[in-house]
Design an enzyme around this catalytic site. Structure first.
Site, PDB file in Angstrom:
ATOM      1  N   CYS A   1      61.261  74.034  27.794  1.00 30.12           N
ATOM      2  CA  CYS A   1      60.510  73.785  29.032  1.00 30.12           C
ATOM      3  C   CYS A   1      59.935  72.383  29.152  1.00 30.12           C
ATOM      4  CB  CYS A   1      59.364  74.799  29.162  1.00 30.12           C
ATOM      5  SG  CYS A   1      59.924  76.486  29.429  1.00 30.12           S
ATOM      6  N   SER A   2      60.365  71.451  28.328  1.00 35.15           N
ATOM      7  CA  SER A   2      59.788  70.109  28.413  1.00 35.15           C
ATOM      8  C   SER A   2      60.302  69.337  29.623  1.00 35.15           C
ATOM      9  CB  SER A   2      60.076  69.318  27.133  1.00 35.15           C
ATOM     10  OG  SER A   2      61.466  69.172  26.940  1.00 35.15           O
TER      11      SER A   2
ATOM     12  N   GLY B   1      63.593  69.484  33.114  1.00 36.78           N
ATOM     13  CA  GLY B   1      64.740  70.120  33.742  1.00 36.78           C
ATOM     14  C   GLY B   1      64.537  71.543  34.220  1.00 36.78           C
TER      15      GLY B   1
ATOM     16  N   GLY C   1      64.218  74.429  32.645  1.00 38.65           N
ATOM     17  CA  GLY C   1      63.170  75.215  31.996  1.00 38.65           C
ATOM     18  C   GLY C   1      61.801  74.918  32.571  1.00 38.65           C
TER      19      GLY C   1
ATOM     20  N   TYR D   1      80.756  71.323  23.430  1.00 38.01           N
ATOM     21  CA  TYR D   1      79.737  71.924  24.300  1.00 38.01           C
ATOM     22  C   TYR D   1      80.312  73.154  25.012  1.00 38.01           C
ATOM     23  CZ  TYR D   1      76.398  72.449  28.133  1.00 38.01           C
ATOM     24  OH  TYR D   1      75.492  72.957  29.020  1.00 38.01           O
TER      25      TYR D   1
END
Length: 248
Positions: free
Chosen positions: A14-15, A17, A19, A157
């Site tokens: 959540c830092s 983007g 989230g 990825y």
């Protein structure tokens, strides 16, 4: 009729983007239907989330440290919940990796899988026992369109997302017996700081181990095209967060 208590929602990564935006959207729900536990690996990066949360901070939104790559960190966070109760888990934490596969070390590949695949599984394993006991729960996984279709130079990825898709599709059938549901969210290009920073980093890389023709193809064709797609067609984190929030 008594008002239902807020549903506890834990979101990883959540830092910034998706989230961050999802945590804030749920915390700002006018009916206060959710209590959001917004987590991140490095609490030194919480300033943006605190600013966006506004007056929901420490009310309908709380911030905790959680590293999805650490058994101890996951256990500490889940054990801090009252009765270890969690209604909704949102697996959002992830890392990217772009470039010619010859130039990518096995350790870097493992790092991607440790976060994108095993990190999500580590979270799911931690919350399932209590969800099964209560016969109730919802697990949301922020995947990617690359979990459905590979894209050049995103081999590792995409593989991590394909793996997550297979895992969730298999597990979802088992969990129906316990009234637990899994939702996979598969956004296309999302214009975030995460993506732009990744593109800037790879543009400066030399990619040792890859032949000159492949590096030229990557830098002169793939990177400009990718940048154009993200800047002109990329979804916003807010849009993806809003679509994902309906799953919660």
């Amino acid at each position: 009729m008594a008002k239902a208590p807020p549903r506890t929602v834990l979101i990883t990564g959540c830092s910034s983007g998706i989230g961050l935006r999802m945590a804030v959207q749920l915390a700002q729900d006018p009916s206060k239907r959710f209590h959001v536990i917004a987590t991140m690996r490095d609490l030194r990066k919480k300033d943006k989330l605190e600013a966006a949360a506004g007056d929901t901070l420490n009310k309908t939104l709380s911030i905790q440290r959680l590293d999805v790559c650490s058994d101890e960190s996951v256990a500490e966070c889940i054990n801090s919940l009252p009765e270890k109760r969690l209604d909704v888990l949102v697996n959002n934490a992830g890392v990217g990796l772009v470039g010619p596969v010859e130039s990518i070390s096995i350790d870097d590949m493992k790092r991607v899988f440790e976060t994108n695949f095993f990190g999500a599984i580590r979270m799911i394993k931690a919350v399932l026992p209590e969800m099964k006991r209560r016969q109730r729960g919802h697990i949301v996984v922020i995947s990617s369109v690359m979990g459905l279709q590979g894209v050049p130079f995103n081999d590792v990825y995409a593989a991590s997302k394909f793996a997550m898709e297979g895992f969730c599709e298999s597990l979802a059938v088992q969990l129906l017996k316990f009234n637990i549901f899994i939702s996979l969210v598969e956004p296309g290009p999302v214009n975030t700081e995460f993506e732009m920073k990744l593109m800037e980093e790879v543009a400066r890389s030399e990619f040792p181990g890859a032949d000159a023709a492949t590096v030229r193809y990557f830098k002169e064709i793939y990177l400009p095209a990718s940048h154009e797609i993200f800047t002109t067609m990329g979804q916003t984190p807010e849009y993806v967060a809003k679509a994902s929030s309906t799953s919660a």
